[in-house]
Design a protein around this motif. Structure first.
Motif, PDB file in Angstrom:
ATOM      1  N   GLY A 106       0.816  -1.321   0.056  1.00 12.23           N
ATOM      2  CA  GLY A 106      -0.064  -0.034   0.127  1.00 12.23           C
ATOM      3  C   GLY A 106       0.807   1.116   0.038  1.00 12.23           C
ATOM      4  O   GLY A 106       1.036   2.173   0.885  1.00 12.23           O
ATOM      5  N   ALA A 107       1.465   1.553  -1.113  1.00  9.74           N
ATOM      6  CA  ALA A 107       2.223   2.806  -1.178  1.00  9.74           C
ATOM      7  C   ALA A 107       1.393   3.465  -2.427  1.00  9.74           C
ATOM      8  O   ALA A 107       0.783   3.035  -3.243  1.00  9.74           O
ATOM      9  CB  ALA A 107       3.593   2.671  -1.779  1.00  9.74           C
ATOM     10  N   ARG A 108       1.202   4.800  -2.241  1.00 11.84           N
ATOM     11  CA  ARG A 108       0.516   5.815  -3.239  1.00 11.84           C
ATOM     12  C   ARG A 108       1.343   5.849  -4.607  1.00 11.84           C
ATOM     13  O   ARG A 108       0.927   6.196  -5.781  1.00 11.84           O
ATOM     14  CB  ARG A 108       0.255   6.937  -2.813  1.00 11.84           C
ATOM     15  CG  ARG A 108      -0.502   7.960  -3.406  1.00 11.84           C
ATOM     16  CD  ARG A 108      -2.192   7.759  -3.623  1.00 11.84           C
ATOM     17  NE  ARG A 108      -2.738   7.791  -1.867  1.00 11.84           N
ATOM     18  CZ  ARG A 108      -3.336   9.069  -1.599  1.00 11.84           C
ATOM     19  NH1 ARG A 108      -3.371  10.271  -2.524  1.00 11.84           N
ATOM     20  NH2 ARG A 108      -3.963   9.010  -0.511  1.00 11.84           N
ATOM     21  N   ARG A 109       2.723   6.101  -4.217  1.00 16.77           N
ATOM     22  CA  ARG A 109       3.611   6.418  -5.351  1.00 16.77           C
ATOM     23  C   ARG A 109       5.306   5.666  -5.197  1.00 16.77           C
ATOM     24  O   ARG A 109       5.529   5.637  -3.844  1.00 16.77           O
ATOM     25  CB  ARG A 109       3.787   7.738  -5.880  1.00 16.77           C
ATOM     26  CG  ARG A 109       4.008   8.799  -4.673  1.00 16.77           C
ATOM     27  CD  ARG A 109       3.825  10.185  -5.002  1.00 16.77           C
ATOM     28  NE  ARG A 109       2.429  10.529  -4.743  1.00 16.77           N
ATOM     29  CZ  ARG A 109       2.018  10.712  -3.534  1.00 16.77           C
ATOM     30  NH1 ARG A 109       2.735  10.718  -2.600  1.00 16.77           N
ATOM     31  NH2 ARG A 109       0.689  10.905  -3.593  1.00 16.77           N
ATOM     32  N   VAL A 110       5.889   5.515  -6.084  1.00 21.36           N
ATOM     33  CA  VAL A 110       7.092   4.711  -5.856  1.00 21.36           C
ATOM     34  C   VAL A 110       8.025   5.495  -6.728  1.00 21.36           C
ATOM     35  O   VAL A 110       8.012   5.753  -7.796  1.00 21.36           O
ATOM     36  CB  VAL A 110       7.059   3.205  -6.513  1.00 21.36           C
ATOM     37  CG1 VAL A 110       8.435   2.564  -6.393  1.00 21.36           C
ATOM     38  CG2 VAL A 110       5.870   2.544  -5.863  1.00 21.36           C
ATOM     39  N   GLN A 111       9.107   6.130  -6.069  1.00 18.55           N
ATOM     40  CA  GLN A 111       9.996   6.963  -6.384  1.00 18.55           C
ATOM     41  C   GLN A 111      11.518   6.407  -6.495  1.00 18.55           C
ATOM     42  O   GLN A 111      12.251   6.342  -5.490  1.00 18.55           O
ATOM     43  CB  GLN A 111       9.908   8.311  -5.949  1.00 18.55           C
ATOM     44  CG  GLN A 111      10.889   9.199  -6.149  1.00 18.55           C
ATOM     45  CD  GLN A 111      10.851   9.913  -7.636  1.00 18.55           C
ATOM     46  OE1 GLN A 111       9.818  10.697  -7.878  1.00 18.55           O
ATOM     47  NE2 GLN A 111      11.969   9.435  -8.792  1.00 18.55           N
ATOM     48  N   PRO A 112      12.069   5.936  -7.642  1.00 25.77           N
ATOM     49  CA  PRO A 112      13.335   5.489  -7.364  1.00 25.77           C
ATOM     50  C   PRO A 112      14.385   6.570  -7.276  1.00 25.77           C
ATOM     51  O   PRO A 112      14.017   7.698  -7.781  1.00 25.77           O
ATOM     52  CB  PRO A 112      13.842   5.014  -8.920  1.00 25.77           C
ATOM     53  CG  PRO A 112      12.561   4.459  -9.282  1.00 25.77           C
ATOM     54  CD  PRO A 112      11.567   5.685  -8.942  1.00 25.77           C
ATOM     55  N   VAL A 113      15.203   6.603  -6.133  1.00 27.14           N
ATOM     56  CA  VAL A 113      16.405   7.640  -6.114  1.00 27.14           C
ATOM     57  C   VAL A 113      17.752   7.069  -6.038  1.00 27.14           C
ATOM     58  O   VAL A 113      18.163   6.232  -5.699  1.00 27.14           O
ATOM     59  CB  VAL A 113      16.091   8.286  -4.562  1.00 27.14           C
ATOM     60  CG1 VAL A 113      15.062   9.247  -4.547  1.00 27.14           C
ATOM     61  CG2 VAL A 113      16.208   7.238  -3.273  1.00 27.14           C
ATOM     62  N   MET A 114      18.549   7.813  -6.878  1.00 24.37           N
ATOM     63  CA  MET A 114      19.871   7.523  -7.145  1.00 24.37           C
ATOM     64  C   MET A 114      20.855   8.214  -5.976  1.00 24.37           C
ATOM     65  O   MET A 114      20.716   9.674  -5.997  1.00 24.37           O
ATOM     66  CB  MET A 114      20.227   7.946  -8.445  1.00 24.37           C
ATOM     67  CG  MET A 114      19.523   7.830  -9.388  1.00 24.37           C
ATOM     68  SD  MET A 114      18.987   6.044  -9.787  1.00 24.37           S
ATOM     69  CE  MET A 114      20.429   5.330 -10.660  1.00 24.37           C
ATOM     70  N   THR A 115      21.396   7.252  -5.272  1.00 22.38           N
ATOM     71  CA  THR A 115      22.199   7.695  -4.094  1.00 22.38           C
ATOM     72  C   THR A 115      23.727   7.527  -4.353  1.00 22.38           C
ATOM     73  O   THR A 115      24.023   7.085  -5.603  1.00 22.38           O
ATOM     74  CB  THR A 115      21.908   6.944  -2.754  1.00 22.38           C
ATOM     75  OG1 THR A 115      22.120   5.677  -3.220  1.00 22.38           O
ATOM     76  CG2 THR A 115      20.526   7.079  -2.229  1.00 22.38           C
TER      77      THR A 115
END
Ligand code: SAM
Length: 245
Positions: A106-115
């Motif tokens: 149950g997540a509203r949006r999925v944001q990949p982040v480059m670290t």
């Protein structure tokens, strides 16, 4: 007369209302008519992420096309809480797993982040979005999270909306246990951040810990794999502040 939706569930983009037509794209037609051996008159369940679940009848079945007609709503729209998952992408299969579990949990949006230490192959967002659709079809949900294009962690933090709290999964021992820490907060706009296999660079962790909106937490005494950490983090957040109650 009741129209039981049938066991097949299909995500569609059309608006859903009684009598509304739902044209099928070639992939959907192939799946329904070839793989699932359905034909005109068959019933299935459709959802579009906005209008709940609907019983739909197959009214035209062609080789590469088809048409459904929505008959009646079988479940209301249930969207997850305003939770964004920010995660550092890892290997392909494990990134797929992360998107799938974020959808189910149950997540509203999925944001990949480059670290700094992110070391993933090129991300195919269309593929990841298709995984989210498949997960929503299988888990009985009526919502598909949006999978966004990857962005750099620094850029995400530069433009952060301070009204959104960020649960920072911080395996260093500065933080308190997730459930205890989250108990002190109220539901609202939230995000969760997990790192890559190599963890966060010291300067990244330091920047995160300094932000007022950041809530550092630990997920137990063991170091979890990045994909396990995502599933654990969403689960504990959902239990304390989300829609699992
Ligand atoms: N830095 C670690 C190392 O190389 O020893 C490993 C990073 S871990 C595989 C990947 C990510 O999962 C971390 O950056 C963190 O966000 C999250 N994570 C894993 N175990 C955790 C724990 N016990 N508490 C909080 N976060 C954890």
């Amino acid at each position: 007369m009741a129209h039981p939706g049938g066991k097949i569930r299909l995500y569609v983009s059309s608006d859903l209302y009684a009598g509304g037509g739902v044209p099928l794209n070639p992939d959907q037609a192939h799946y329904l008519f070839r793989v699932m051996r359905q034909s005109a008159g068959g019933m299935l369940t459709v959802f579009n992420g906005r209008d709940g679940a609907w019983a739909a009848e197959i009214t035209e079945a062609g080789k590469k096309t088809g048409l459904l007609t929505a008959r009646e709503q079988t479940a209301p729209q249930v969207s997850p809480p305003d939770l964004t998952l920010l995660f550092a992408p890892i290997k392909k299969a494990r990134t797929d797993f992360i998107v799938e579990k974020a959808t189910e949990l149950g997540a509203r949006r999925v944001q990949p982040v480059m670290t700094r230490y992110t070391n993933s192959e090129r991300l195919r967002i269309d593929r990841l979005q298709a995984h989210a659709v498949e997960a929503a079809e299988q888990c009985g949900g009526t919502f598909v999270p949006e999978v966004r294009e990857p962005v750099k962690l620094d850029a995400v933090l530069d433009s952060w909306d301070a009204d959104r709290r960020l649960m920072f999964c911080d395996e260093a021992r500065h933080a308190g246990p997730a459930q205890t820490v989250l108990d002190g907060y109220v539901p609202g706009p939230w995000a969760i951040l997990t790192g890559p296999e190599g963890g966060f660079a010291p300067e990244e962790a330091e920047r995160l810990r300094k932000q007022d909106y950041v809530v550092p937490v630990t997920l137990g005494p063991r170091i979890l794999r990045a994909d396990t950490a995502v599933a654990a983090a969403i689960s504990v957040w959902q239990t304390v502040l989300g829609d699992w109650q």
